[in-house]
Design a protein around this motif. Structure first.
Motif: not given
Lengths: 349, 349
Positions: A266, A269-270, A273-274, A277-280, B263, B266, B269-270, B272-274, B277-281, B285, B337
């Protein structure tokens, strides 16, 4: 060759190869040397410093290891260029801070660099990727011998090489290894290990040497003692100790994988992923996330990721590198945007 | 039709269509009705409650709007199924907490549902996607009329419909609109707006109605007054107020885009990226990140993303939905998971 060419190439030590390169980023050896008959740099006059530069340049131009090397007068290059060279670990921060009468010589592959009129008249360094102090020693030793044929080094039969700071007297050698120890940090064993290392005459520093904090779980371990032992003995000593640190980190990685695989994945991958994806993104967040991604790469959690690309990102996302890539000055806010953009471009492949 | 069929279908109100669906998730109207000659549910005996269920079921089975509907005795279904129905907004938490003598009727498209022996004998609800109270009213009004032909509702010429709780006396109607107001939260205007709304006899609640906190920037706004005005007047009043809230949110979004586009991007997209990607959430969140992604979708920051998919993720990542999807009980850790896995599968397309 000029500074812009450096920007386009990857330093040898960033290649992510060599022994134990899953844990060891790079191995570095530097030698401190001074010319007999001249005061140490801090006490020297302008004429003396100019003379030293001339002498050393003349010799270096003839040495085959420096064929095609870059010769830079630090007071003739911009502030951004100086910071750029520090970020590439080619010279010290202090060297760039007072640029008068300073010369930097960089071999075309960036394996060797020579600072003239740093604390000592000569600071010679070799960097290799992976855990490879012996190879680094062979390279720098040959280079040192070539210099010694033409230059008269200040040497004392009892003490060895004389240096501006007594801590360097003797071999004048510092051997450092940059380790990536995320699992020892995650499992909270790192303090215990660093304390043990301190007792064995080794010091630990951050990414940029003396006075810098450890960030991104990178630790630079080097010898404190330079006197009373031969270079080979010192290298053997530090290599043995570092071998044990590597083993501890490897055990911690296995323990994490066994007991907490999902949480580890986790985290990896997070981070990935960040970054994609991040813009800043700030420099410090970048280092932390890249550290997690590098761990994921080393543990085969992230298929298709390679250490060389990650190492490159560590370097090119630094402030001066970003500004050179963009070809102009950037405010911190602009850098955070540019950094995010470059990371996305490189990772979204 | 059975409960498992619900799992496979998407509720109409999740379709992400209808007026102002960039800000309004859904519009809901519920009516409270009681049968004349029976005590209110909390005072009624078991026989009386059984009789009420029988009467209502007999009538409902004949109403064409409920053709193919699902009739559920709450004490006959599992705890997970009850929670599942609450998560789908088909019944109240309280209704499931005391399952004896309770019947839930759900139309095959999930637009209508009827709780029998909740606080009132009948709680009828209609949900539509988008800002569409008038359509919801037309549907529920026709249904109410069909019921009234066969059932004798407790009605007082002066007060209107009589209900167990005095706050529902009169029309017995509550009209609620679920709004997504991330920009009013980000620009810290939300408290001012909610205070203004409270002065206009409207109440604000979280995702799951009374007593729940606002999460993921979702706010449910509904009328407090049920007495002294006609249903149409009440709907017109709440619609007018909500129209203004929508305008404020839209202005705040434009302001953010103008002043702080990088901002905002950012953040989107962050998130979306998380999620990808995440494996545990955790559930909480997930809601927060989906809120940011939804905003990005509504502002065309995320090309190719659609509200329907996001709405679906809001619903299916809840504890009971996850367990039904997996076909077995899951511990909170297992759910974290599974939730991450499902989100990845749906978003990595």
């Amino acid at each position: 060759m000029n500074i812009e060419d450096l920007l386009k190439q990857k330093s040898e030590w960033l290649r992510g190869i060599g022994p134990d390169s899953d844990i060891v980023v790079s191995s570095r050896i530097r030698l401190a040397r001074n010319l007999r008959g001249y005061p140490f740099t801090h006490w020297g006059g302008d004429d003396e410093k100019a003379e030293i530069i001339e002498k050393i340049v003349t010799v270096c131009e003839k040495i085959s290891r420096l064929k095609g090397a870059l010769f830079l007068r630090i007071n003739e290059i911009s502030k951004v260029d100086r910071q750029f060279l520090v970020e590439r670990h080619l010279m010290s921060r202090e060297f760039g801070a007072e640029p008068e009468h300073k010369m930097l010589i960089i071999s075309s592959d960036e394996v060797m660099s020579v600072m003239v009129n740093e604390e000592d008249h000569l600071r010679i360094q070799t960097m290799k990727s992976g855990f490879d102090l012996k190879n680094a020693w062979n390279i720098i030793d040959a280079f040192d011998e070539a210099l010694a044929k033409e230059l008269d080094f200040a040497y004392h039969d009892e003490f060895g090489y004389l240096t501006a700071c007594p801590t360097n007297v003797g071999t004048g050698m510092r051997a450092s290894v940059m380790l990536h120890l995320p699992s020892l940090v995650l499992t909270k064993q790192i303090d215990k290990i660093l304390q043990a290392i301190a007792k064995l005459s080794l010091t630990t520093r951050g990414l940029y040497g003396e006075g810098t904090e450890a960030s991104g779980n990178f630790f630079q371990i080097s010898n404190q003692v330079t006197l009373g032992r031969s270079e080979s003995e010192l290298i053997e000593h530090i290599s043995g100790m570092i071998g044990q640190v590597i083993e501890h980190e490897r055990n911690a990685r296995n323990a994490l994988l066994e007991k907490n695989e999902a949480r580890l994945k986790d985290r990896v991958w997070r981070a990935f992923g960040i970054l994609k994806s991040s813009r800043i993104i700030t420099s410090s967040e970048t280092i932390d996330l890249l550290s997690s991604v590098r761990l994921g790469c080393d543990l085969n959690i992230l298929p298709g990721m390679n250490t060389e690309l990650l190492n490159e990102l560590f370097i090119i996302t630094q402030p001066a590198h970003l500004q050179k890539l963009e070809g102009k000055k950037l405010t911190p806010e602009e850098r955070d945007l540019k950094r995010a953009q470059i990371i996305r471009e490189r990772l979204n492949i």
